[in-house]
Design an enzyme around this catalytic site. Sequence first.
Site, PDB file in Angstrom:
ATOM      1  N   CYS A  96     -11.713  -0.266  -4.578  1.00 38.82           N
ATOM      2  CA  CYS A  96     -10.987  -0.805  -5.190  1.00 38.82           C
ATOM      3  C   CYS A  96     -10.258   0.120  -6.648  1.00 38.82           C
ATOM      4  CB  CYS A  96     -10.281  -2.052  -5.060  1.00 38.82           C
ATOM      5  SG  CYS A  96     -11.831  -2.796  -6.135  1.00 38.82           S
ATOM      6  N   GLU A 131     -14.338  -6.181  10.216  1.00 36.89           N
ATOM      7  CA  GLU A 131     -15.140  -6.526  11.445  1.00 36.89           C
ATOM      8  C   GLU A 131     -15.057  -5.153  11.812  1.00 36.89           C
ATOM      9  OE1 GLU A 131     -12.243  -7.433  10.002  1.00 36.89           O
ATOM     10  OE2 GLU A 131     -10.642  -7.253  11.661  1.00 36.89           O
ATOM     11  N   ARG A 132     -14.763  -3.886  11.357  1.00 37.29           N
ATOM     12  CA  ARG A 132     -15.009  -2.480  11.071  1.00 37.29           C
ATOM     13  C   ARG A 132     -16.847  -2.779  10.640  1.00 37.29           C
ATOM     14  NH1 ARG A 132      -9.703  -1.090   7.555  1.00 37.29           N
ATOM     15  NH2 ARG A 132      -8.593  -1.780   8.763  1.00 37.29           N
ATOM     16  N   GLU A 165      -1.117   2.303  -1.798  1.00 36.67           N
ATOM     17  CA  GLU A 165      -2.962   2.559  -2.723  1.00 36.67           C
ATOM     18  C   GLU A 165      -2.994   3.517  -1.309  1.00 36.67           C
ATOM     19  OE1 GLU A 165      -5.318  -0.872  -1.532  1.00 36.67           O
ATOM     20  OE2 GLU A 165      -6.856  -0.146  -2.951  1.00 36.67           O
ATOM     21  N   PHE A 177     -13.675  -4.108   4.133  1.00 37.82           N
ATOM     22  CA  PHE A 177     -14.540  -3.376   5.086  1.00 37.82           C
ATOM     23  C   PHE A 177     -15.353  -2.190   3.680  1.00 37.82           C
ATOM     24  CE2 PHE A 177     -11.388   0.125   4.366  1.00 37.82           C
ATOM     25  CZ  PHE A 177     -12.332   1.197   3.813  1.00 37.82           C
ATOM     26  N   SER A 201      -6.716  -6.221   0.910  1.00 40.65           N
ATOM     27  CA  SER A 201      -6.145  -5.023   0.812  1.00 40.65           C
ATOM     28  C   SER A 201      -4.296  -6.282  -0.021  1.00 40.65           C
ATOM     29  CB  SER A 201      -4.982  -4.811   1.878  1.00 40.65           C
ATOM     30  OG  SER A 201      -4.883  -5.473   2.608  1.00 40.65           O
ATOM     31  N   LYS A 227     -16.929 -14.280   6.469  1.00 39.17           N
ATOM     32  CA  LYS A 227     -16.098 -13.575   7.684  1.00 39.17           C
ATOM     33  C   LYS A 227     -16.177 -11.713   6.811  1.00 39.17           C
ATOM     34  CE  LYS A 227     -12.226 -12.155   9.411  1.00 39.17           C
ATOM     35  NZ  LYS A 227     -12.513 -10.938   9.558  1.00 39.17           N
TER      36      LYS A 227
HETATM   37  P1  NAD Z   1      -8.100  -5.729   4.780  1.00 39.23           P
HETATM   38  O1  NAD Z   1      -6.912  -6.580   3.903  1.00 39.23           O
HETATM   39  O2  NAD Z   1      -7.448  -5.196   6.026  1.00 39.23           O
HETATM   40  O3  NAD Z   1      -8.736  -6.530   5.680  1.00 39.23           O
HETATM   41  C1  NAD Z   1     -10.355  -7.769   4.454  1.00 39.23           C
HETATM   42  C2  NAD Z   1     -10.118  -8.777   5.769  1.00 39.23           C
HETATM   43  O4  NAD Z   1      -8.974  -9.540   5.454  1.00 39.23           O
HETATM   44  C3  NAD Z   1     -10.752  -8.440   6.723  1.00 39.23           C
HETATM   45  O5  NAD Z   1     -11.749  -9.575   6.646  1.00 39.23           O
HETATM   46  C4  NAD Z   1     -10.481  -9.011   7.927  1.00 39.23           C
HETATM   47  O6  NAD Z   1     -10.702  -9.025   9.022  1.00 39.23           O
HETATM   48  C5  NAD Z   1      -8.692  -9.579   7.001  1.00 39.23           C
HETATM   49  N1  NAD Z   1      -7.516  -9.183   7.923  1.00 39.23           N
HETATM   50  C6  NAD Z   1      -7.301  -8.376   7.816  1.00 39.23           C
HETATM   51  N2  NAD Z   1      -5.377  -8.612   8.495  1.00 39.23           N
HETATM   52  C7  NAD Z   1      -5.439 -10.107   8.651  1.00 39.23           C
HETATM   53  C8  NAD Z   1      -4.964 -10.646   8.746  1.00 39.23           C
HETATM   54  N3  NAD Z   1      -3.108 -10.127   9.130  1.00 39.23           N
HETATM   55  N4  NAD Z   1      -4.577 -12.150   8.522  1.00 39.23           N
HETATM   56  C9  NAD Z   1      -5.899 -12.262   7.836  1.00 39.23           C
HETATM   57  N5  NAD Z   1      -6.737 -11.810   8.295  1.00 39.23           N
HETATM   58  C10 NAD Z   1      -6.651 -10.780   7.776  1.00 39.23           C
HETATM   59  O7  NAD Z   1      -8.791  -4.672   3.673  1.00 39.23           O
HETATM   60  P2  NAD Z   1     -10.018  -3.442   4.494  1.00 39.23           P
HETATM   61  O8  NAD Z   1      -9.061  -2.263   4.946  1.00 39.23           O
HETATM   62  O9  NAD Z   1     -10.857  -4.125   4.902  1.00 39.23           O
HETATM   63  O10 NAD Z   1     -10.632  -3.721   2.367  1.00 39.23           O
HETATM   64  C11 NAD Z   1      -9.953  -2.671   1.942  1.00 39.23           C
HETATM   65  C12 NAD Z   1      -8.551  -3.286   0.567  1.00 39.23           C
HETATM   66  O11 NAD Z   1      -9.422  -4.132  -0.039  1.00 39.23           O
HETATM   67  C13 NAD Z   1      -8.036  -1.838  -0.266  1.00 39.23           C
HETATM   68  O12 NAD Z   1      -7.238  -2.299  -0.520  1.00 39.23           O
HETATM   69  C14 NAD Z   1      -9.006  -1.876  -1.396  1.00 39.23           C
HETATM   70  O13 NAD Z   1      -8.457  -1.934  -2.606  1.00 39.23           O
HETATM   71  C15 NAD Z   1      -8.973  -3.865  -1.615  1.00 39.23           C
HETATM   72  N6  NAD Z   1     -10.818  -4.025  -2.108  1.00 39.23           N
HETATM   73  C16 NAD Z   1      -9.759  -4.907  -3.079  1.00 39.23           C
HETATM   74  C17 NAD Z   1     -10.809  -5.048  -4.128  1.00 39.23           C
HETATM   75  C18 NAD Z   1     -11.204  -5.636  -5.413  1.00 39.23           C
HETATM   76  O14 NAD Z   1     -11.635  -5.894  -6.335  1.00 39.23           O
HETATM   77  N7  NAD Z   1      -9.511  -6.120  -5.849  1.00 39.23           N
HETATM   78  C19 NAD Z   1     -12.502  -4.371  -4.035  1.00 39.23           C
HETATM   79  C20 NAD Z   1     -12.631  -3.665  -2.278  1.00 39.23           C
HETATM   80  C21 NAD Z   1     -11.479  -4.405  -1.636  1.00 39.23           C
END
Ligand code: NAD
Length: 496
Positions: free
Chosen positions: A280, A175-176, A382, A148, A225, A172
């Site tokens: 991140c 969704e937020r 985090e 997101f 994450s 994909k």
């Molecule tokens: P998230 O992991 O909740 O979601 C990321 C994606 O995974 C979304 O598209 C979501 O729909 C999908 N997803 C969520 N739960 C899932 C599941 N159980 N099974 C399969 N798919 C699933 O992350 P977020 O809250 O959207 O983003 C924040 C996180 O992303 C933080 O931890 C941040 O550090 C990380 N991030 C990392 C980088 C990097 O380059 N390392 C960059 C941006 C964000």
Amino acid sequence: MSIIGHLINGEDIQLDEPKQSVFNPATGEAEKSVLLASASTVEQAIASAQAAFPQWRATPPIKRARIMFRFKELLEQNADEICRLIGQEHGKISHDAAGELQRGIENVEFACGAPQLLKGEHSRNVGPGIDSWSEFQPLGVVAGITPFNFPAMVPMWMFPLAIVCGNTFVLKPSERDPSSTLFIAKLLHQAGLPPGVLNVVNGDKIAVDTLLTDERVKAVSFVGSTPIAEYIYATASANGKRCQALGGAKNHAIIMPDADMDNAVNQLLGAAFGSSGERCMALSVAVAVGDEAADALVAKMKQAMTGLSVGAYDNASNDFGPVITCQHKDKVNGFISSAEQQGATVVVDGRNPKVEGYDNGYFVGATLIDGVTAEMDSYKAEIFGPVLQVVRVKTMQEAMQLIDDHEYGNGTCIFTRDGEAARYFSDHIQVGMVGINVPLPVPVAYHSFGGWKRSLFGDLHAYGPDGVRFYTKRKTITQRWPSSGVREGASFSFPS
Ligand code: NAD
């Protein structure tokens, strides 16, 4: 209430599927809802990408690149609308959304160099009359799953490069806050992209699992994450796919006793609280070396933080906006409380700030916590909120050990005037992206982005030169055209 659907084969698709509310985090109102794709919808998107692949693979790289040139222009012309959509659903302030978009555009600019990037490697006369070369061929259908916090930039880390390399793509988004991503994908079609080359499916775990298991998908790029990144990497790998999965972070800044403290404070303000700490690469821990440096840092930070303003995205005088959801606000507040309970001092408390006219928004004010230790929950996790924690240590070695011991290794930075210390730090620290007096060392688009340890699962970093390698497979051809008179007999050993 408007419904956000999918983009499959160049067409807007709205189906009778479950929906999820999309909130404006500044008001707390659900202003839109997004469809959550069923497995069969995702399969339809994969089929469309699969059908588009042969013709797209055969399209000369320069023609693919020309579409990216037009796409870049459209992104610039539509910047205000993209930033508005980001602000409405993510909450980040317009100037911050503009910065995110610019970083995304830089990845499109890199992708415009496709003919150069895909030239391959050539050696003449590797043996008598024998030439050999390597070319970089597309993989086929590849998928991207994005978080997101950068709804425009992170998708543009992925699909422009994958597409100019000759692949077709299924994205994909989160969704937020899916609207800006979908809008951008439509601009690429307006720029001349053939239908099916880029498809966007909105959804949740069902959509993601379909992408991870369908054998037509050859590679998966994920950003999100760490627990989900780990799952994505394991599942995609078990299903025979190439995968890069970028995860979470805990980024430390070392403040050396000789640092220019005013400069360090200015840099930390933006790096810790910008985008509500939902980056991140956000600096969430300041490791002060020596009590004198720590006292000066805390006093100056406290003073500087009084001028910060948190509010809604459309007032450009705000420094940062709300966090993404009500649950996330509670989680961030919970970490502040736990630090306090475990013995740290909350120097500036951002819990439950008053934001005029936005009583139901998910706001957390800038927070400074001193006396944090490695055993505290708020240190280990985090937080992903506007919270800067100060850890006091006696030596630089102690500071580096703290960083190396943390499970994450995304970004880090040192503030110092000592070149020798800076060089030792960048040489030895176990982190993927390092800043020297630079708080957010996000690599530019023509380098590559990625952390170490549990911040990245996979061998290659995202975008830039590593991105080209990730989205292509090497084929090496060795060729001889024997002249008519010369015919060799059979040989049973390597030529020596
Ligand atoms: P998230 O992991 O909740 O979601 C990321 C994606 O995974 C979304 O598209 C979501 O729909 C999908 N997803 C969520 N739960 C899932 C599941 N159980 N099974 C399969 N798919 C699933 O992350 P977020 O809250 O959207 O983003 C924040 C996180 O992303 C933080 O931890 C941040 O550090 C990380 N991030 C990392 C980088 C990097 O380059 N390392 C960059 C941006 C964000």
